[in-house]
Write a protein that holds these residues in place. Structure first.
Motif, PDB file in Angstrom:
ATOM      1  N   LYS A  54       0.811  -1.215   0.000  1.00 14.15           N
ATOM      2  CA  LYS A  54       0.000   0.000   0.000  1.00 14.15           C
ATOM      3  C   LYS A  54       0.848   1.271   0.000  1.00 14.15           C
ATOM      4  CE  LYS A  54      -4.208  -1.475  -0.240  1.00 14.15           C
ATOM      5  NZ  LYS A  54      -5.085  -1.059  -1.370  1.00 14.15           N
ATOM      6  N   TYR A  78       3.456   2.141   2.152  1.00 13.81           N
ATOM      7  CA  TYR A  78       3.968   2.688   3.403  1.00 13.81           C
ATOM      8  C   TYR A  78       5.401   2.239   3.608  1.00 13.81           C
ATOM      9  CZ  TYR A  78      -0.792   4.052   3.757  1.00 13.81           C
ATOM     10  OH  TYR A  78      -1.994   4.614   3.474  1.00 13.81           O
ATOM     11  N   ILE A 111       1.454   4.730  12.080  1.00 11.68           N
ATOM     12  CA  ILE A 111       0.035   4.376  12.095  1.00 11.68           C
ATOM     13  C   ILE A 111      -0.346   4.132  13.545  1.00 11.68           C
ATOM     14  CG2 ILE A 111      -0.022   3.422   9.766  1.00 11.68           C
ATOM     15  CD1 ILE A 111       0.183   0.652  10.931  1.00 11.68           C
ATOM     16  N   LYS A 129      -0.854   7.977   9.536  1.00 14.90           N
ATOM     17  CA  LYS A 129      -1.460   7.794   8.218  1.00 14.90           C
ATOM     18  C   LYS A 129      -2.595   6.774   8.227  1.00 14.90           C
ATOM     19  CE  LYS A 129       2.536   9.211   5.493  1.00 14.90           C
ATOM     20  NZ  LYS A 129       3.435   8.880   4.348  1.00 14.90           N
ATOM     21  N   GLY A 130      -2.704   6.023   9.310  1.00 10.96           N
ATOM     22  CA  GLY A 130      -3.758   5.025   9.380  1.00 10.96           C
ATOM     23  C   GLY A 130      -4.141   4.727  10.808  1.00 10.96           C
ATOM     24  N   MET A 163      -4.346  11.515   7.323  1.00  7.72           N
ATOM     25  CA  MET A 163      -4.982  10.212   7.527  1.00  7.72           C
ATOM     26  C   MET A 163      -5.465   9.635   6.204  1.00  7.72           C
ATOM     27  SD  MET A 163      -5.682   7.950   9.845  1.00  7.72           S
ATOM     28  CE  MET A 163      -5.456   8.904  11.349  1.00  7.72           C
ATOM     29  N   GLU A 164      -5.138   8.348   5.952  1.00  6.88           N
ATOM     30  CA  GLU A 164      -5.450   7.734   4.667  1.00  6.88           C
ATOM     31  C   GLU A 164      -6.290   6.468   4.752  1.00  6.88           C
ATOM     32  OE1 GLU A 164      -1.210   9.178   2.618  1.00  6.88           O
ATOM     33  OE2 GLU A 164      -1.695   7.051   2.800  1.00  6.88           O
ATOM     34  N   PHE A 165      -6.136   5.665   5.816  1.00  7.92           N
ATOM     35  CA  PHE A 165      -6.835   4.385   5.823  1.00  7.92           C
ATOM     36  C   PHE A 165      -7.231   3.956   7.227  1.00  7.92           C
ATOM     37  CE2 PHE A 165      -2.461   3.147   6.643  1.00  7.92           C
ATOM     38  CZ  PHE A 165      -2.558   2.085   7.521  1.00  7.92           C
ATOM     39  N   PHE A 166      -8.189   3.017   7.283  1.00  7.42           N
ATOM     40  CA  PHE A 166      -8.669   2.440   8.536  1.00  7.42           C
ATOM     41  C   PHE A 166      -8.735   0.927   8.364  1.00  7.42           C
ATOM     42  CE2 PHE A 166     -10.257   6.689   8.130  1.00  7.42           C
ATOM     43  CZ  PHE A 166     -10.185   7.239   9.394  1.00  7.42           C
ATOM     44  N   CYS A 215     -10.997   3.557   1.605  1.00  4.33           N
ATOM     45  CA  CYS A 215     -10.051   3.813   2.695  1.00  4.33           C
ATOM     46  C   CYS A 215     -10.252   2.869   3.875  1.00  4.33           C
ATOM     47  CB  CYS A 215     -10.205   5.258   3.179  1.00  4.33           C
ATOM     48  SG  CYS A 215     -11.862   5.630   3.797  1.00  4.33           S
TER      49      CYS A 215
END
Length: 566
Positions: A69, A71, A77, A123-124, A161-164, A179
């Motif tokens: 992804k 990173y 994160i 970022k996550g 912030m980009e993803f969960f 996301c």
């Protein structure tokens, strides 16, 4: 014990054991090869058993997906939730890549979460499978997730912030978002090439690089993000249990089963997390959230041999009405941290385990001082602790000079397990760690002529009454001797005449509660006369901070609401 009687409060205890000279990820690879099919972690409530090899494989898989992804080393994160296996998989994955996992505590309010996520440029966010309300709290912090869109995540409040990643079932409204991933889905993104890169990156990481972030308790403000190196973390946890270098007590740590009761997101929780990597033992995670009955069952069923607990864990365990129904015959060592354990409680605990080991540590140095089962009786009774090998200890007065032995002052520590720095807090880092590497603990202590330390409380917790400095610990030790007092914390409340007045905050036996006057009479003649409490606050529970320690700040707020302060 010091070889010669000391006259000034300074002691260096040499370390005999060699250091581990690897990063955490490299050590995981080595231990997974050595102990491949041995249980590394047991999650008692979740009924999961994970071997060393399985943890290596799962964390590598997670790490390969992070690479897939986009990173990379240096990225951060966050993880939020209770103690489950996905928490650990994420931790070891980021350690292999030189990323940092930010462990958010469940107790943090929304404002703190927002500030920390942005400060550390996360970022996550990874959510564990419990508690059940975790997703509701996420919606409050990230209302943009409620938008009916299949797009990625965009937020002015969280520009980075980009993803969960959500463990368990992902709600349908989120499943279409680009996301948001389920934990199982995220594990599938990495390719074989990504996996090879994980190995290459892991083997290139230096042992002195930061490998983890742990937050201070934040009891007086915003918690500080403490950066810790692999070298500090691994070699500190190698001291698990007691002063291992002393030949007077031999113990087979490789066969030990360690009971983990502390939340993973607290610094003390890392004891059980990292211990398998240092000595090859098995860690039994007793529960996602503390419950004394579950703790007793897990200790019995999993034949736990040693563990690290806070004083409220032990209190609730010892006060189970059916305690005698459980078989604790396997329990050898109980390590107590977070606060001074009353001697009477220690003796009760010795009825269900062989050795009770009080300890001292702090987020910035981890574990540095311990009791030992073979210490002289007078040291044990006084709650005295001795430095771990490789630690220097000194006691200074307010002018910065080393005090004579048996004189109270601020405890300073220099050790291999010291933190690297507070993230983006240069000034506070310098205040805590001076140019010579000494950590200014903020704790008051007394060193005797044999090098043993008694912790007298926090310097900032001193109560100044009639121009005298009074240590709450003196009164707390006396209050714990009362047969119907279950927990005690002493605080100072502002008073226009004497400066501060004494307030004893007590949890007592509800069915046979002592009166306020009985408590005062119990203290008369046994503590400094100015310490006899004017105010007594009876509470159902003693509130705790995010790190699991009793919160004097919250108690002060409660007491000031109840009592008319003059």
């Amino acid at each position: 014990m010091a070889t010669e009687k000391l006259t000034k409060s300074y002691l260096h205890v040499p370390r005999k054991e060699p250091f581990i000279g690897m990063s955490v990820g490299q050590q995981l690879y080595q231990m997974a090869h050595k102990y491949a099919d041995k249980e590394m972690y047991v999650f008692y409530v979740d009924k999961e058993r994970i071997t060393f090899k399985q943890m290596k494989d799962q964390s590598q898989k997670f790490a390969s997906s992070l690479i897939a992804k986009g990173y990379k080393k240096g990225d951060t994160i966050a993880v939020w939730g209770a103690n489950h296996s996905e928490w650990l998989v994420a931790l070891f994955a980021t350690m292999q890549l030189g990323m940092l996992l930010v462990p958010l505590r469940l107790e943090f309010p929304e404002a703190t979460i927002v500030a920390l996520l942005n400060k550390l440029k996360c970022k996550g966010l990874i959510l564990t499978r419990s508690p059940s309300n975790i997703l509701d709290r996420v919606y409050e912090i990230f209302p943009e997730l409620k938008d009916t869109t299949t797009d990625g995540f965009h937020s002015e409040r969280f520009p980075g912030m980009e993803f969960f990643i959500i463990s368990g079932t992902v709600p349908e409204q989120l499943s279409l978002r680009k996301c948001v991933y389920s934990y199982d889905e995220f594990m599938t993104f990495g390719s074989e090439a990504d996996m090879e890169n994980v190995n290459k990156i892991c083997m290139s990481i230096d042992m002195d690089e930061p490998c983890s972030v742990v937050f201070t308790s934040g009891s007086t403000g915003m918690p500080k993000a403490t950066a810790i190196s692999s070298h500090a973390l691994l070699n500190d946890r190698k001291n698990i249990g007691f002063r291992l270098e002393e030949e007077s007590l031999q113990y087979d740590l490789e066969s030990a089963r360690f009971g983990e009761a502390i939340t993973f997101s607290g610094g003390a929780g890392y004891i059980g997390l990292i211990a398998p990597l240092t000595v090859g033992l098995t860690t039994v995670v007793l529960f996602p959230e503390f419950n004394a009955e579950t703790m007793a069952k897990a200790l019995q069923d999993e034949r736990v041999t040693m563990g690290f607990f806070f004083i409220h864990h032990i209190h609730d365990l010892l006060n189970l009405p059916n305690l005698s129904d459980y078989d604790f015959s396997s329990l050898d060592i109980v390590n107590i941290g977070g606060s001074v354990i009353p001697f009477e409680m220690r003796r009760k605990l010795e009825n269900i385990c062989k050795y009770v080991v009080p300890s001292y540590g702090m987020t910035e140095v981890m574990l540095t001082h311990l009791s030992h089962p073979n210490d002289p009786e007078e040291k044990l009774k006084a709650g005295a602790l001795y430095p771990i090998g490789g630690t220097e200890t000194k006691i200074l007065n307010d002018n910065g000079f080393i005090v004579p032995v048996n004189t109270i002052g601020e405890l300073h520590i220099r050790t291999y397990s010291a933190f690297l720095y507070y993230v983006d807090e240069e000034k506070k880092t310098r205040e805590m760690k001076d140019g010579n590497g000494w950590i200014h603990s903020g704790d008051l202590g007394v060193m005797d002529e044999d090098g043993y330390i008694q912790i007298c409380g926090r310097k900032k917790d001193l109560i100044i009454k009639q121009a005298l400095n009074l240590a709450p610990a003196e009164l707390e030790k006396r209050l714990y001797q009362h047969p119907r007092v279950q927990a005690a914390v002493v605080i100072g409340l502002p008073d226009s005449r004497v400066g501060e007045e004494i307030c004893a905050c007590l949890r007592v036996d509800k069915e046979n509660a002592p009166s306020e006057e009985e408590i005062r009479q119990f203290c008369n003649g046994k503590v400094h006369e100015l310490l006899v409490p004017k105010y007594i606050l009876f509470v159902d529970e003693i509130p705790t901070s995010g790190s699991g320690k009793f919160s004097r700040q919250k108690l002060t707020e409660m007491a000031m609401e109840k009592f008319p302060i003059v």
